[in-house]
Motif scaffolding. Structure first.
Motif, short mmCIF file in Angstrom:
data_model
loop_
_atom_site.label_atom_id
_atom_site.label_comp_id
_atom_site.label_asym_id
_atom_site.label_seq_id
_atom_site.Cartn_x
_atom_site.Cartn_y
_atom_site.Cartn_z
N THR A 81 0.81 -1.22 0.00
CA THR A 81 0.00 0.00 0.00
C THR A 81 0.85 1.27 0.00
O THR A 81 0.30 2.37 0.04
CB THR A 81 -0.96 0.03 1.20
N SER A 136 -1.55 -6.26 3.48
CA SER A 136 -1.75 -5.00 4.20
C SER A 136 -2.23 -5.33 5.61
O SER A 136 -2.96 -6.29 5.81
CB SER A 136 -2.79 -4.14 3.48
N ARG A 169 10.89 -1.63 4.80
CA ARG A 169 10.27 -0.96 5.94
C ARG A 169 9.12 -1.81 6.49
O ARG A 169 8.95 -1.92 7.70
CB ARG A 169 9.74 0.42 5.53
N ASP A 220 14.70 2.97 9.33
CA ASP A 220 14.82 1.99 8.26
C ASP A 220 16.11 1.20 8.43
O ASP A 220 17.14 1.74 8.84
CB ASP A 220 14.82 2.68 6.89
#
Ligand SMILES: NC(=O)c1ccc[n+]([C@@H]2O[C@H](COP(=O)([O-])OP(=O)(O)OC[C@H]3O[C@@H](n4cnc5c(N)ncnc54)[C@H](OP(=O)(O)O)[C@@H]3O)[C@@H](O)[C@H]2O)c1
Length: 284
Positions: free
Chosen positions: A8, A30, A68, A112
């Motif tokens: 997403t 998701s 991520r 990250d």
């Protein structure tokens, strides 16, 4: 069937589009499918990539690891579970600066862990490809869209800092190619925009595409940093690392020979004109 984590986000959305356009089957992960807004052709499935046990891996032949979304802790168990469930190949995204000193990678100050996730994929149980993008053109929205909606002058630091902003569609199309082309196995594939632009030039291009007389006005780094960190702004350590990167002048030169896509920054602006308050254009 391709299993896509991070589906997403901007790269994930463009990846789902690219895979569907190829006629491939896609399972998009998701944490909140009801808010995903992905195309009807994708099978959108609830799962949290940071909890690999929540992911429906059965039936997938390839896996896209979004750094991520998956994160450092979950990547090893995810790869082990994928191999056990019959996944045959994995493509990971990291970043073009991933081999730089950690202190020189601003994204690390946002949490990250591109290097650790990529390394885990490389030493993991499945054949792999890594895709390493340069700075996303999308960063131009974070940096400048608010000021551009408000007026014609963009105040920012380091007007002559140059980099080859990459369109998220070019990143996604390279990931899609890597997912279906096993001759790329074992390779790190950098992907950049076709040409380096200074911050001042990039603002001029935005103005040309929107039909507005935009200009960049350089302000001192300290003043820019204060504005970026202000209420509701970016984390201070991230902003410090970003300013240090600009001060070192380490923009990435374009471009990587033979890479697909090569969309210009002007095309990217046309695709995002509405985000700058302009009309959606066709690109140049
Ligand atoms: N910005 C740049 O210039 C640049 C350049 C090269 C590389 N990169 C790297 O690209 C990555 C960012 O890509 P992006 O913008 O596509 O990411 P993003 O939009 O922030 O995240 C993509 C999706 O991953 C899921 N996600 C995000 N954080 C999560 C978390 N903590 N736990 C579980 N799921 C999470 C979310 O999906 P759901 O909410 O639907 O679950 C989100 O929509 C970073 O690793 C960055 O370092 C950035």
């Amino acid at each position: 069937m391709h299993l896509v984590t991070g589906a997403t986000g901007p790269v994930g959305r463009a990846l789902v589009d690219a895979l569907l356009a190829d006629g491939a089957a896609v399972r998009a992960i998701s944490r909140d499918p009801s808010a995903a807004g992905l195309p009807a052709g994708a099978d959108v499935v609830e799962g949290d990539p940071r909890k690999p046990g929540t992911l429906a891996l059965h039936g997938a032949s390839t896996l896209f690891v979004h750094p991520r979304a998956v994160g450092e802790e979950a990547v090893d168990p995810l790869l082990a579970a994928a191999a056990e469930q019959g996944v045959r190949r994995v493509v990971v995204m990291s970043a073009i600066n991933v081999e730089d000193e950690p202190a020189h990678q601003p994204s690390r100050f946002n949490g990250d862990r591109n290097k650790e996730v990529e390394d885990a994929v490389v030493r993991g149980p499945l054949p792999w490809v890594s895709v390493r993008p340069s700075s996303f053109a999308l960063n131009a929205l974070t940096m400048w869209a608010g000021q551009i909606r408000a007026g014609d002058v963009v105040r920012g630091p380091y007007a002559s800092f140059a980099e080859a902003f990459v369109h998220e569609k070019d990143v996604a199309e390279l990931i899609a190619r890597a997912l279906r082309d096993e001759t790329l196995d074992g390779r790190h594939l950098p992907v950049t925009g076709p040409r380096s632009l200074t911050h001042a030039e990039a603002v001029t291009v935005i103005g040309e595409v929107l039909g507005r007389p935009l200009r960049h006005e350089e302000i001192p780094a300290e003043a820019a940093a204060r504005a970026m960190v202000g209420p509701g702004g970016l984390p201070e350590p991230f902003v410090e690392a970003l300013m240090a990167r600009y001060a070192r002048g380490e923009g990435r030169p374009a471009a990587v020979a033979g890479q697909p896509g090569g969309r210009t920054f002007a095309q990217w602006v046309a695709d995002h004109a509405a985000d700058f308050g302009g009309e959606r254009g066709e690109g140049r």
